[in-house]
Structures are given as C-alpha cells and as structure tokens.
Design a protein around this motif. Structure first.
Motif, PDB file in Angstrom:
ATOM      1  N   PHE A   1       0.812  -1.221   0.000  1.00  0.00           N
ATOM      2  CA  PHE A   1       0.000   0.000   0.000  1.00  0.00           C
ATOM      3  C   PHE A   1       0.846   1.272   0.000  1.00  0.00           C
ATOM      4  O   PHE A   1       2.032   1.246   0.334  1.00  0.00           O
TER       5      PHE A   1
ATOM      6  N   LYS B   1      -4.302  -9.318   8.891  1.00  0.00           N
ATOM      7  CA  LYS B   1      -4.703  -8.011   9.433  1.00  0.00           C
ATOM      8  C   LYS B   1      -4.229  -7.763  10.863  1.00  0.00           C
ATOM      9  O   LYS B   1      -4.694  -6.836  11.514  1.00  0.00           O
TER      10      LYS B   1
ATOM     11  N   PHE C   1       1.118   5.173   8.765  1.00  0.00           N
ATOM     12  CA  PHE C   1      -0.274   5.578   8.543  1.00  0.00           C
ATOM     13  C   PHE C   1      -0.396   7.105   8.513  1.00  0.00           C
ATOM     14  O   PHE C   1       0.323   7.809   9.217  1.00  0.00           O
TER      15      PHE C   1
ATOM     16  N   ALA D   1      -6.611   3.132   1.454  1.00  0.00           N
ATOM     17  CA  ALA D   1      -6.591   2.382   2.713  1.00  0.00           C
ATOM     18  C   ALA D   1      -6.489   0.893   2.420  1.00  0.00           C
ATOM     19  O   ALA D   1      -6.834   0.450   1.314  1.00  0.00           O
ATOM     20  N   TYR D   2      -6.019   0.149   3.389  1.00  0.00           N
ATOM     21  CA  TYR D   2      -6.177  -1.312   3.388  1.00  0.00           C
ATOM     22  C   TYR D   2      -7.577  -1.480   3.982  1.00  0.00           C
ATOM     23  O   TYR D   2      -7.747  -1.568   5.196  1.00  0.00           O
TER      24      TYR D   2
ATOM     25  N   GLU E   1     -10.210  -3.567   4.273  1.00  0.00           N
ATOM     26  CA  GLU E   1     -10.735  -4.602   5.183  1.00  0.00           C
ATOM     27  C   GLU E   1     -10.140  -4.425   6.584  1.00  0.00           C
ATOM     28  O   GLU E   1     -10.845  -4.535   7.594  1.00  0.00           O
ATOM     29  N   MET E   2      -8.822  -4.156   6.622  1.00  0.00           N
ATOM     30  CA  MET E   2      -8.172  -3.986   7.930  1.00  0.00           C
ATOM     31  C   MET E   2      -8.613  -2.678   8.581  1.00  0.00           C
ATOM     32  O   MET E   2      -8.840  -2.623   9.798  1.00  0.00           O
TER      33      MET E   2
ATOM     34  N   GLU F   1     -11.915  -3.040  10.221  1.00  0.00           N
ATOM     35  CA  GLU F   1     -11.753  -3.808  11.471  1.00  0.00           C
ATOM     36  C   GLU F   1     -11.188  -2.940  12.588  1.00  0.00           C
ATOM     37  O   GLU F   1     -11.627  -2.997  13.727  1.00  0.00           O
ATOM     38  N   LYS F   2     -10.178  -2.131  12.238  1.00  0.00           N
ATOM     39  CA  LYS F   2      -9.559  -1.247  13.237  1.00  0.00           C
ATOM     40  C   LYS F   2     -10.573  -0.205  13.735  1.00  0.00           C
ATOM     41  O   LYS F   2     -10.638   0.087  14.927  1.00  0.00           O
TER      42      LYS F   2
ATOM     43  N   PRO G   1      -4.916   1.783   9.003  1.00  0.00           N
ATOM     44  CA  PRO G   1      -4.071   1.823   7.802  1.00  0.00           C
ATOM     45  C   PRO G   1      -4.698   2.627   6.657  1.00  0.00           C
ATOM     46  O   PRO G   1      -5.367   2.094   5.778  1.00  0.00           O
TER      47      PRO G   1
END
Lengths: 77, 148
Positions: free
Chosen positions: A8, A53, A74, B60-61, B63-64, B67-68, B129
């Motif tokens: 990413f 994750k 991030f 963004a990631y 799915e993660m 969840e976060k 993320p």
C-alpha cells in the motif's frame, strides 16, 4: 510456498505494484529480507508487516492461506 | 437497533457539511444526550518544496481499516460513558478546504464527549491503515506524514 503480498501507499509506488509475489515465503523475516534485496531503495524505509490483518512484532511462520500485507506509516485524518 | 452495531466508516470523497448537519439534526429525538463533541479533519493547502497541495487522495487497506475502526469503537464505548458515536473517513480525492474525517460522539455530560472525541481521533491517526497522497497543482505528489 508462493504467496502474494498486498502493498500500500508509498511502498506500492516504490515497488511499482499493489501486489508482490514471493517464492518460498517461509516466515515474515524472509519476506522482509527478500523485499530489501529486490528493492534496495526500501532499506531505510519504515514499514510494518501484517498477517491476517494483525501486526507482527516478531518473526512469524507463514501458513497456506495467510494474507500478508506491507504497510507504510499511517496518515489518516 | 444497537448503537454499537458494525458500521462502514470509509466513504467515497469529501464529507459534505450538509451530511454533518443532518447527523446533528438526527439526534434531536435522543433527549438523554446533553453533550455532543465533533472533530472535523480538513485538508490543508500546505506548501511543500514551493508547491501547494490542491487535494489529498486517500487510500486504505480497507478490510483492515474497517476492522480497526470497529476495535476503536468498542474500546471507546468501554472506556467512556457514551450515548452514541459516529465516524466517517474519506477515500479518494478530497480537495483543500474539504472535510476528510468526521468524528461525532454524544454523552449525557460534557467530560465524556470531550475525552472520547480526542481518544478516537488519536487512535485513528495511530492505528488505522490509511494513506494520503498530497496532489500539487502540477499533478506531482508527495506522501502525507502525520504530525502531532
């Protein structure tokens, strides 16, 4: 085992793709070493590795079906 | 329906002021609430290396990240006495001056709302993320770095 790693942000830009394939990826240390050997520019680039994750703080074995991702710092908000 | 159900936080594009106003209006029937606190993150037109940021393109990631966001939501309800909480974060391009993060917490008294709002924003910055590509007027870019 060959796995596809999600990449990413700025890391993806440096690698030139959102995915990176690694052969014989036995554990997370191996993946980090291969990344730096394939992309020497990343030697001093900060990133974290996540498996399914979850953050990986120490070397972790890779199992079939694991989802591995490399994340640069991030910057949400 | 429970206020703690799993919600989708990531939304496409900027968060419109009208959407924020409507969110506030929807709480008028919840009369046990005595305090709302809202944080709005706005895209700055920073000057970096002589070039001015026109927009931030968020990725963004996903799915993660979802969840976060859910973990942060659970932790916030565990830590503070809140009536409800709503969080939205942009994906894709958001122009300078537009809103990319909307955090809205409500409680009976002000202390929980103030403290929870700060907690949620700091948790998002540290643990979710998401990345931002700062786009300049000449279509070049740099990568957003979060500061304190």
């Amino acid at each position: 085992m060959s796995i596809t790693i999600k990449i990413f942000g700025q890391l993806a830009e440096i690698v030139g793709s959102n995915e990176w394939h690694v052969q014989d990826a036995s554990d997370t240390n191996f993946i980090k070493e291969r990344l730096i050997s394939d992309f020497p520019k990343l030697k001093n680039f900060p990133f974290v590795i996540v498996v399914n994750k979850k953050f990986v703080n120490q070397n972790q074995k890779i199992q079939t079906g694991d989802v591995v991702a490399l994340l640069p710092p991030f910057a949400g908000g | 329906m429970s206020e703690k159900k799993k919600r989708k936080v990531l939304v496409s594009g900027a968060i419109a002021p009208e959407f924020i106003a409507n969110s506030i209006a929807k709480h008028s029937s919840k009369t046990t609430i005595g305090a709302h606190d809202i944080f709005l993150g706005q895209v700055r037109s920073d000057v970096i290396g002589g070039k001015t940021v026109q927009a931030i393109d968020y990725t963004a990631y996903e799915e993660m990240a979802e969840e976060k966001f859910h973990e942060i939501r659970e932790a916030t309800f565990a830590k503070f006495s809140l009536s409800c909480m709503h969080v939205y974060h942009s994906l894709g391009a958001v122009k300078a001056g537009e809103i990319s993060l909307f955090v809205f917490v409500s409680s009976t008294h002000r202390a929980d709302a103030f403290d929870a709002c700060r907690f949620v924003v700091e948790e998002i910055k540290a643990n979710v993320p998401i990345w931002g590509k700062e786009i300049f007027e000449d279509a070049t870019h740099s990568w957003k770095v979060n500061t304190n």
